[in-house]
Design a protein around this motif. Structure first.
Motif, PDB file in Angstrom:
ATOM      1  N   THR A  21     -24.518   2.644  17.625  1.00  0.00           N
ATOM      2  CA  THR A  21     -25.239   1.375  17.480  1.00  0.00           C
ATOM      3  C   THR A  21     -26.635   1.477  18.095  1.00  0.00           C
ATOM      4  O   THR A  21     -26.964   2.468  18.749  1.00  0.00           O
TER       5      THR A  21
ATOM      6  N   VAL B 151     -27.560  -1.175  20.080  1.00  0.00           N
ATOM      7  CA  VAL B 151     -27.439  -2.216  21.102  1.00  0.00           C
ATOM      8  C   VAL B 151     -27.831  -1.598  22.451  1.00  0.00           C
ATOM      9  O   VAL B 151     -27.306  -0.558  22.829  1.00  0.00           O
TER      10      VAL B 151
ATOM     11  N   LEU C  30     -21.736  -9.596  21.492  1.00  0.00           N
ATOM     12  CA  LEU C  30     -21.221  -9.013  20.251  1.00  0.00           C
ATOM     13  C   LEU C  30     -19.728  -8.736  20.335  1.00  0.00           C
ATOM     14  O   LEU C  30     -18.992  -8.940  19.359  1.00  0.00           O
TER      15      LEU C  30
ATOM     16  N   MET D  35     -22.393  -6.696  12.435  1.00  0.00           N
ATOM     17  CA  MET D  35     -23.482  -6.241  13.299  1.00  0.00           C
ATOM     18  C   MET D  35     -24.830  -6.476  12.622  1.00  0.00           C
ATOM     19  O   MET D  35     -25.778  -6.946  13.257  1.00  0.00           O
TER      20      MET D  35
ATOM     21  N   TYR E 178     -28.338  -6.028  14.252  1.00  0.00           N
ATOM     22  CA  TYR E 178     -28.081  -4.724  14.874  1.00  0.00           C
ATOM     23  C   TYR E 178     -27.607  -3.729  13.834  1.00  0.00           C
ATOM     24  O   TYR E 178     -27.061  -4.089  12.803  1.00  0.00           O
TER      25      TYR E 178
ATOM     26  N   ALA F  54     -25.180  -0.380  12.980  1.00  0.00           N
ATOM     27  CA  ALA F  54     -23.957   0.311  13.376  1.00  0.00           C
ATOM     28  C   ALA F  54     -23.598   1.284  12.265  1.00  0.00           C
ATOM     29  O   ALA F  54     -23.786   0.984  11.086  1.00  0.00           O
TER      30      ALA F  54
END
Length: 97
Positions: A7, A9, A18, A60, A65, A67
């Motif tokens: 990811t 993140v 999340l 996501m 985001y 992923a």
């Protein structure tokens, strides 16, 4: 079943948010982040069977985001980050000899 995602993140606060979102959307999944890993991984565990990786990736993405499923290339006991560090250390050691 366990699925591991790479990811983007970075924040522990966002990771917690999340994780809560994943738990609400997929009630049978358990999720956690390892932000210290070089891939900032998301682990998703389902005790009842397969994980819908596309749905997790879409969730996501809905939140802004990225992923991606990480392939099962390395044994879990020896993560890729450790392999990269070992290669760098060996290269540096050879250069100093």
């Amino acid at each position: 079943m366990v699925e591991i995602f790479k990811t983007n993140v970075c924040s522990p606060r966002n990771a917690e948010w999340l994780t809560d979102l994943i738990h609400r959307r997929f009630e049978k999944y358990r999720a956690n982040f390892d932000l210290e890993d070089c891939d900032r991984i998301l682990r998703v565990i389902s005790p009842t069977g397969a994980i819908d990786a596309h749905a997790v990736i879409a969730l996501m993405a809905e939140q802004g985001y990225q992923a991606a499923v990480l392939p099962d290339e390395q044994p879990a006991a020896f993560p890729r980050c450790a392999i990269a560090a070992a290669i760098r250390a060996r290269t540096v050691a050879r250069q100093t000899v």
